[in-house]
Design a protein around this motif. Structure first.
Motif, short mmCIF file in Angstrom:
data_model
loop_
_atom_site.label_atom_id
_atom_site.label_comp_id
_atom_site.label_asym_id
_atom_site.label_seq_id
_atom_site.Cartn_x
_atom_site.Cartn_y
_atom_site.Cartn_z
N ALA A 89 0.87 -1.17 0.00
CA ALA A 89 0.00 0.00 0.00
C ALA A 89 0.91 1.22 0.00
CB ALA A 89 -0.91 0.01 1.24
N MET A 90 0.88 1.97 -1.07
CA MET A 90 1.84 3.06 -1.26
C MET A 90 1.50 4.30 -0.45
SD MET A 90 2.62 2.79 -5.36
CE MET A 90 0.89 2.72 -5.85
N PRO A 93 -0.26 6.91 -3.61
CA PRO A 93 -0.82 6.14 -4.73
C PRO A 93 -0.93 6.99 -6.00
CG PRO A 93 -2.10 5.83 -2.71
CD PRO A 93 -1.16 6.96 -2.45
N ASN A 145 -7.74 6.72 -8.50
CA ASN A 145 -7.03 7.79 -7.78
C ASN A 145 -7.13 9.17 -8.44
OD1 ASN A 145 -6.11 6.12 -5.67
ND2 ASN A 145 -4.40 5.42 -6.92
N LYS A 153 -7.89 7.83 -1.42
CA LYS A 153 -6.77 7.03 -1.94
C LYS A 153 -6.39 5.92 -0.97
CE LYS A 153 -4.64 10.61 -4.81
NZ LYS A 153 -3.44 11.47 -5.03
N LYS A 154 -6.34 6.26 0.31
CA LYS A 154 -5.92 5.26 1.30
C LYS A 154 -7.00 4.19 1.48
CE LYS A 154 -2.01 7.19 1.78
NZ LYS A 154 -1.38 7.69 2.99
N HIS A 156 -8.96 3.20 -0.87
CA HIS A 156 -8.85 2.36 -2.06
C HIS A 156 -7.72 1.36 -1.92
CE1 HIS A 156 -7.80 1.86 -6.54
NE2 HIS A 156 -8.85 1.11 -6.27
N GLU A 157 -6.61 1.77 -1.30
CA GLU A 157 -5.50 0.84 -1.06
C GLU A 157 -5.95 -0.33 -0.17
OE1 GLU A 157 -1.75 1.46 -2.07
OE2 GLU A 157 -3.22 2.14 -3.54
N GLN A 160 -8.19 -2.77 -1.99
CA GLN A 160 -7.39 -3.74 -2.73
C GLN A 160 -6.87 -4.84 -1.81
OE1 GLN A 160 -4.32 -1.77 -5.20
NE2 GLN A 160 -5.47 0.10 -4.85
N LEU A 171 2.54 -1.68 4.50
CA LEU A 171 1.73 -0.46 4.51
C LEU A 171 2.65 0.72 4.76
CD1 LEU A 171 -1.23 -1.75 6.74
CD2 LEU A 171 -0.91 -1.99 4.26
N THR A 174 0.41 4.52 5.72
CA THR A 174 -1.01 4.52 5.37
C THR A 174 -1.78 5.56 6.16
OG1 THR A 174 -0.93 2.19 4.73
CG2 THR A 174 -3.07 3.05 5.32
#
Length: 252
Positions: A89-90, A93, A145, A153-154, A156-157, A160, A171, A174
Motif C-alpha cells: 500500500a503506497m 498512490p 485515484n 486514496k488510502k 482504495h488501497e 485492494q 503499509l 497509510t
C-alpha cells in the motif's frame, strides 16, 4: 506458516550527487499473522525497505537477501512478488486516468488468481467490501485515484488489500494525511484482513496514533538505514513520550 525474512539487506539509489547508501544491513523476520511496526525519523530508510521488498527499479540491492517461504524474492519480477502474496500500500498512490476502479480491481484479481472471478459473485464481494470501508457505490465508476482525496486514496488501497487477500502487506505510511474518522476506518480494514486471513503486516509510520487502532506485536526503530532498537508495543509508547532524539544523538 509463511515467513518473510530479510537478512543483512543493503540498498542504495543513484542521485545527482552520486550513489546514496540508504539501507546498511537490515535484519527482519515477519511470520504469518504477525504485525510489525517500523518507526523512525524522516530519511531513515523505512520507505526504501518497503519499495525494495516490492521490487521498485530505482533501488539497487548491494547485499543481503529477502526470502519468502524460502524463495528468493530479489530474483522475482514485481508481478511475481504480487502473485506470491506480497502487497504494497503506497504512501502516494498514483493516478491511472482512463481506468475505472471496477476494471482495475477485477483485472488485478484475475492477475493474482490466474482466472477471472465470476461477475455476479465479484460484484457482490466488491460492494460488500466498499460498504465496510464506508465508500459510496459511485466510487467504483471513477478512474483510479484521479481526483481522489487523501482519505479516498488510502481507503482504495485497503479495498485492494481486502479483495486481493495477500499473505503479507507492507503499509507505507497509510496513516499519512488521514483525519481521525478515516484513520479508524482504514485501521478497521487492516484489522479485518489480519483477523480473517492471518495476514502478516509490516506497518511503516512516523507516529503512534495508528498504533492505537492497529496493535503491533513488534516495534522496530529505524535510524540511518539500520534497526536501532526492537521491542513490543511498549516501545512505541516510549517513542511517543521521548521521540527519536536519543537515537540521533547516538548516531552523531
Amino acid at each position: 506458516m509463511s515467513t518473510l525474512e530479510i537478512r543483512d539487506l543493503k540498498v542504495s539509489i543513484e542521485t545527482d550527487q552520486g550513489t546514496k547508501h540508504i539501507l546498511k544491513g537490515v535484519d527482519l523476520t515477519i511470520n504469518e499473522g504477525e504485525i510489525h511496526a517500523v518507526m523512525g525519523p524522516n530519511g531513515s530508510g523505512k520507505s526504501t525497505l518497503a519499495y525494495t521488498i516490492a521490487g521498485h527499479p530505482r533501488y539497487t540491492v548491494e547485499g543481503g537477501s529477502i526470502t519468502f517461504d524460502g524463495q528468493d524474492v530479489l530474483a522475482m519480477s514485481v508481478d511475481e512478488r504480487a502473485r506470491a502474496g506480497l502487497f504494497l500500500a503506497m504512501q502516494y498512490p498514483v493516478e491511472i486516468p482512463g481506468v475505472t476502479v471496477t476494471n482495475f480491481l477485477r483485472t488485478a484479481k484475475t492477475a493474482i488468481d490466474g482466472e477471472e472471478p465470476s461477475i455476479r459473485h465479484w460484484g457482490a464481494t466488491v460492494k460488500d467490501a466498499m460498504g465496510k470501508l464506508r465508500m459510496d457505490p459511485s466510487f467504483a465508476a471513477r478512474n483510479v485515484n484521479e481526483g481522489f482525496s487523501g482519505g479516498e486514496k488510502k481507503r482504495h488501497e485497503i479495498l485492494q488489500l481486502e479483495l486481493l487477500k495477500p499473505k503479507f502487506a507492507i503499509l507505507d505510511e497509510t496513516d499519512s494525511g488521514l483525519d481521525v474518522d478515516a484513520l479508524k476506518i482504514v485501521s478497521e480494514g487492516v484489522n479485518r484482513a489480519h483477523e480473517e486471513t492471518g495476514l502478516g503486516v509490516l506497518l511503516i509510520t512516523h507516529y503512534t496514533r495508528i498504533l492505537r487502532y492497529i496493535t503491533p506485536d513488534f516495534v522496530h526503530v529505524f535510524v540511518d538505514g539500520k534497526v536501532a532498537e526492537e521491542g513490543g508495543p511498549e516501545l512505541a509508547e516510549r517513542l511517543e513520550d521521548e521521540g527519536y532524539d536519543r537515537y540521533l544523538v547516538a548516531q552523531a
